[in-house]
Design an enzyme around this catalytic site. Sequence first.
Site, PDB file in Angstrom:
ATOM      1  N   GLU A  49       3.757  18.485  51.288  1.00  0.00           N
ATOM      2  CA  GLU A  49       3.371  17.327  50.463  1.00  0.00           C
ATOM      3  C   GLU A  49       1.922  17.462  49.974  1.00  0.00           C
ATOM      4  O   GLU A  49       1.568  16.932  48.930  1.00  0.00           O
ATOM      5  CB  GLU A  49       3.550  16.013  51.238  1.00  0.00           C
ATOM      6  N   CYS A  94      17.404  14.332  51.401  1.00  0.00           N
ATOM      7  CA  CYS A  94      16.463  14.242  52.521  1.00  0.00           C
ATOM      8  C   CYS A  94      17.315  14.291  53.779  1.00  0.00           C
ATOM      9  O   CYS A  94      18.228  13.484  53.953  1.00  0.00           O
ATOM     10  CB  CYS A  94      15.713  12.913  52.428  1.00  0.00           C
ATOM     11  N   HIS A 104      12.052  19.966  52.214  1.00  0.00           N
ATOM     12  CA  HIS A 104      10.700  20.457  51.926  1.00  0.00           C
ATOM     13  C   HIS A 104      10.566  21.947  52.253  1.00  0.00           C
ATOM     14  O   HIS A 104       9.713  22.631  51.702  1.00  0.00           O
ATOM     15  CB  HIS A 104       9.655  19.702  52.764  1.00  0.00           C
ATOM     16  N   CYS A 155      15.517  20.628  56.213  1.00  0.00           N
ATOM     17  CA  CYS A 155      14.621  19.674  55.566  1.00  0.00           C
ATOM     18  C   CYS A 155      14.399  20.220  54.167  1.00  0.00           C
ATOM     19  O   CYS A 155      14.108  21.408  54.001  1.00  0.00           O
ATOM     20  CB  CYS A 155      13.304  19.578  56.339  1.00  0.00           C
ATOM     21  N   ASP A 194      14.664  11.153  47.737  1.00  0.00           N
ATOM     22  CA  ASP A 194      14.031  11.867  48.854  1.00  0.00           C
ATOM     23  C   ASP A 194      12.814  11.089  49.318  1.00  0.00           C
ATOM     24  O   ASP A 194      12.283  10.253  48.593  1.00  0.00           O
ATOM     25  CB  ASP A 194      13.605  13.273  48.415  1.00  0.00           C
ATOM     26  N   SER A 195      12.345  11.430  50.512  1.00  0.00           N
ATOM     27  CA  SER A 195      11.142  10.795  51.041  1.00  0.00           C
ATOM     28  C   SER A 195       9.885  11.249  50.288  1.00  0.00           C
ATOM     29  O   SER A 195       8.832  10.658  50.459  1.00  0.00           O
ATOM     30  CB  SER A 195      10.998  11.132  52.525  1.00  0.00           C
TER      31      SER A 195
END
Lengths: 266, 266
Positions: A152, A73, A186, A184, A10-11
């Site tokens: 994040e 991601c 996240h 997404c 993942d990013s």
Amino acid sequence: MSSKPIGIIDSGVGGLTVVKEMMRQLPNEPIVYIGDTARCPYGPRPCEEIKKFTWEMVHYLEKFEIKMLIIACNTATAVALKEIRSELPIPVLGVINPGARAAIKVSKRNQIGVIGTAMTINSKAYELALKSIRKHISVHGLACPKFVPLVESGEWSGPIAKEIIEDTLAPLKTTPIDTLILGCTHYPLLEPLINSYFASKVKIISSGEETAREASVILEHTHSLNDEADHLFHQFFTTGSKTIFKAIAKQWLELEDITVQSIKLI
Amino acid sequence: MSSKPIGIIDSGVGGLTVVKEMMRQLPNEPIVYIGDTARCPYGPRPCEEIKKFTWEMVHYLEKFEIKMLIIACNTATAVALKEIRSELPIPVLGVINPGARAAIKVSKRNQIGVIGTAMTINSKAYELALKSIRKHISVHGLACPKFVPLVESGEWSGPIAKEIIEDTLAPLKTTPIDTLILGCTHYPLLEPLINSYFASKVKIISSGEETAREASVILEHTHSLNDEADHLFHQFFTTGSKTIFKAIAKQWLELEDITVQSIKLI
């Protein structure tokens, strides 16, 4: 049967929502995770750069002899899944088709909302996936560029998060959606606030949960489930701060301790 | 990509719950269905007989060159899936693992109820499938021998069905289950009554819906989805009364007309 690990990339920390579901639904499978936190978010970057970064994570995983790769991601899935799948000899899963399939399954009125990074929404990857299953479906996409930095930084609850969510999602309130895809990985950390914004009237699909489910199906059908679960060992790598990554991962995965290493990708 | 049909077999009309979900989730895929209505229910029969009947349906499907087989009957899955899967060169899906995986995904307290025919419950197939995923899970199985005849006779709503459901399910009311697997493909037709009996407090998993979802995953990963959806044609075969089968199928699938043929299996 195979005791080899599953690679998840993942990013940043978003893919941990996939890891959490993998641990719940496939508790016998060892995981090697890479979060490219130092270069997160991928959303606003050019396609070629996203492809390059994603390949760098894939190459880093080579020494672990993974039996399956999950691109956890949405941005990287939209841009690089096809190419990576065609070049690796193992099953490669993205998070877009699982989310699309689950949305089709639960939506009653075929009015589906999708939120994601600018790149994911502009790529129309979800719209294509949904319409390849059912032609006559309405897809309402909305880019939410502020959500990834929010997560994040560990700020996924509280008044700031609530305000950003309300401001960002306002355009969807006037659409007739009955199902919303969190496009997404996240975003599931923001799910309680998103759900409350829609007063629980919209079914929310987490691509992470759905991808773990599909990983389970494919492992069964390729006879690759692990049946030696006695020495299970997960490994986490980040290109950014080990301390921040570890704090978020421990909280999100509800684990007392985990092994995190800082790495550089080239 | 493949325009070949998917074979779906069941002891009677129950597998139509899988067909309905296949049509919703995979609307481009042609289906060949066999319901062995004349010899339904399979539940009380000896294992060897169930295996023999199931193989007879599989052999009948040979001429259709199916690309995937779904054993849409829990009893036949419990008894014959392993053998059939090991002998056919195409993906073979049963309905037990999809139901088990979905239950693991939604259960919060790891207290899972399973209802099915006597054979399915006594085989402990669901318990094995659930515990192979998560060791520490409580499984409460209950045989419901009156449910299949109820559905096959078209009596799946009304006061008689309500009374039979209440009497049969009473032992589960005193267990702490948070999730209930409908471990027989006939039971989704009784779902409104079952759901109302539990006052919507228990999450109900329909193995049919879940199996369709997994079929979709496997077709994608084996590059076997159909992309020539213009001349879609489903075929239904029954070993019993064409008239009764057609009436139930039209009502359940909400179709104006369908093609049903009577056949004999040897």
